[in-house]
Design an enzyme around this catalytic site. Structure first.
Site, mmCIF file in Angstrom:
data_model
loop_
_atom_site.group_PDB
_atom_site.id
_atom_site.type_symbol
_atom_site.label_atom_id
_atom_site.label_comp_id
_atom_site.label_asym_id
_atom_site.label_seq_id
_atom_site.Cartn_x
_atom_site.Cartn_y
_atom_site.Cartn_z
ATOM 1 N N ASP A 1 0.823 -1.216 0.000
ATOM 2 C CA ASP A 1 0.000 0.000 0.000
ATOM 3 C C ASP A 1 0.849 1.255 0.000
ATOM 4 O OD1 ASP A 1 -1.635 -2.244 1.421
ATOM 5 O OD2 ASP A 1 -3.042 -0.803 0.554
ATOM 6 N N LYS B 1 -0.757 -5.221 4.075
ATOM 7 C CA LYS B 1 -1.774 -5.802 4.944
ATOM 8 C C LYS B 1 -1.147 -6.437 6.190
ATOM 9 C CE LYS B 1 -5.296 -5.624 4.520
ATOM 10 N NZ LYS B 1 -6.102 -4.560 5.185
HETATM 11 O O1 MRU Z 1 -7.316 -3.375 3.106
HETATM 12 P P1 MRU Z 1 -7.085 -3.738 1.666
HETATM 13 O O2 MRU Z 1 -7.845 -4.931 1.220
HETATM 14 O O3 MRU Z 1 -7.284 -2.531 0.759
HETATM 15 O O4 MRU Z 1 -5.559 -4.101 1.624
HETATM 16 C C1 MRU Z 1 -4.964 -4.467 0.407
HETATM 17 C C2 MRU Z 1 -3.553 -4.839 0.516
HETATM 18 O O5 MRU Z 1 -2.938 -4.799 1.553
HETATM 19 C C3 MRU Z 1 -2.864 -5.159 -0.767
HETATM 20 O O6 MRU Z 1 -1.885 -6.120 -0.578
HETATM 21 C C4 MRU Z 1 -2.211 -3.871 -1.297
HETATM 22 O O7 MRU Z 1 -3.177 -2.856 -1.420
HETATM 23 C C5 MRU Z 1 -1.573 -4.084 -2.580
HETATM 24 S S1 MRU Z 1 -2.741 -4.215 -3.871
HETATM 25 C C6 MRU Z 1 -1.998 -4.438 -5.345
#
Ligand code: MRU
Length: 366
Positions: free
Chosen positions: A243, A254
């Site tokens: 992110d 995550k």
């Molecule tokens: O909370 P989320 O589902 O938005 O978290 C998503 C993630 O952590 C993904 O691994 C990250 O956004 C990379 S997406 C290509």
């Protein structure tokens, strides 16, 4: 990628040229349903409620959200209001800010009457660029998988991934999954260990769903299983998404990603992070200290949602009423635990130098 054999993206403009189509990810894997975003409030709600999620897709939805906002009010005040509404939806994924800043730069100096058309054009470019970037990430990551395959001829390459950094989290291809899809499409024997990713289960619900639709062999595992598999030589490579990556290569992803990186380090399993350049935040150095970590509702931890035997989607409580609950959405993996960053410009070192050399224009701008 494919849904029921049909090539599909995670976001599109409907035939009316105005409303924006998305897949309602809160219903997967039980139901495949699409939604129409008609207003900026719809776009903000979709991001906040996680009908859409994943850093690059959040950025694309926010970009179209700005276009929808300008249809309602193309004034400077309207623009500022839309920015403020959308930026507040989720704090950790930096693609959100990147996309909103791109939209601002595209429309700010344009006359009011041109702003809507310009905004739809820039949002479409952001979406298309994401697809191109992810395809390139896949080509670079594919080489890593091919190298492993060459070292174990005739045997399956086992990849471990966390959360959903698949095409559902982007516009298409995904980031972590792009090398996997490309290896699969090329006929390489590949199998994916899919971390279920509590509390929202993006691995079990989304990654497993999309890999299944594309025909990629995979096994869903409880989040605590990865270390054991690594100790027994069952993981050749870990590839995760992110992110936000800092200027020194720290990786926010995550919650639980850090523990996988520690286990990979202890077992000499290469740990790669796949990312599009809009995920790099050159304004931040130390990810642990500086990245705001989203705290999400206790309900995500206290309840589990699933399909009942008679086909209803229901939530049940799994934690005593009186227990306290903490729900941190993300964690930070320090750069020293990252074997390499798979970007659209190649596989680079997770270092200040590596990032600045690969993306000099971004490093200088920030
Ligand atoms: O909370 P989320 O589902 O938005 O978290 C998503 C993630 O952590 C993904 O691994 C990250 O956004 C990379 S997406 C290509």
């Amino acid at each position: 990628m494919k849904v029921n054999g049909q090539q599909t993206r995670s976001i599109w403009v409907e035939d009316d040229g105005i409303t924006v189509g998305i897949i309602d990810q809160t219903l997967l894997p039980y139901r495949y349903a699409t939604l129409r975003l008609r207003t900026v409030a719809d776009a903000a709600h979709a991001i906040k409620s996680m009908q859409v999620r994943g850093a690059p897709l959040i950025g694309a939805v926010a970009a179209y959200g700005m276009a929808l906002a300008l249809r309602e009010d193309a004034s400077d005040a309207g623009l500022e209001r839309a920015y403020a509404l959308l930026i507040a939806t989720r704090p950790t994924a930096i693609n959100l800010k990147w996309a909103l800043d791109e939209m601002m730069a595209a429309v700010r100096n344009r006359p009011r009457e041109d702003r809507v058309a310009v905004a739809y054009r820039r949002a479409a470019e952001i979406a298309d660029e994401d697809v191109e970037i992810n395809a390139a990430i896949g080509r670079h990551g594919l080489k890593l998988i091919e190298d492993i395959a060459a070292r174990k001829p005739g045997k399956t390459v086992n990849v471990l991934t966390h959360c959903n950094a698949g095409w559902l989290a982007t516009v298409d291809w995904g980031t972590a999954t792009s090398p996997i899809y490309q290896a699969h499409d090329k006929g390489l024997p590949i199998h994916v260990w899919v971390d279920e990713t509590r509390p929202r289960n993006q691995g079990a619900s989304l990654t497993a769903w999309e890999l299944g639709h594309h025909g990629v062999a995979h096994t869903v595992i409880p989040d605590n299983t990865g270390g054991h598999l690594m100790q027994h030589g069952e993981v050749d490579i870990a590839i995760v998404g992110t992110d936000r990556v800092t200027a020194q290569g720290d990786v926010c992803n995550k919650i639980g990603t850090y523990l996988k990186a520690l286990a990979a380090h202890d077992n000499d399993v290469p740990f790669y992070v796949a990312l599009p350049s809009p995920t790099i935040d050159f304004t931040v150095l130390d990810g642990v200290k500086e990245i705001p970590i989203e705290q999400r509702s206790a309900e995500e931890v206290t309840t589990m949602t699933g399909l009942t035997a008679d086909g209803r989607i229901e939530s049940v409580r799994i934690v005593p009423e009186s227990s306290g609950v903490a729900n941190y959405g993300f964690d930070v993996t320090p750069a020293r635990l990252v074997t390499g960053l798979i970007t659209e410009r190649g596989v680079i070192a997770a270092t200040r130098d590596g990032l600045a050399k690969a993306f000099p224009e971004r490093a200088a701008a920030d």
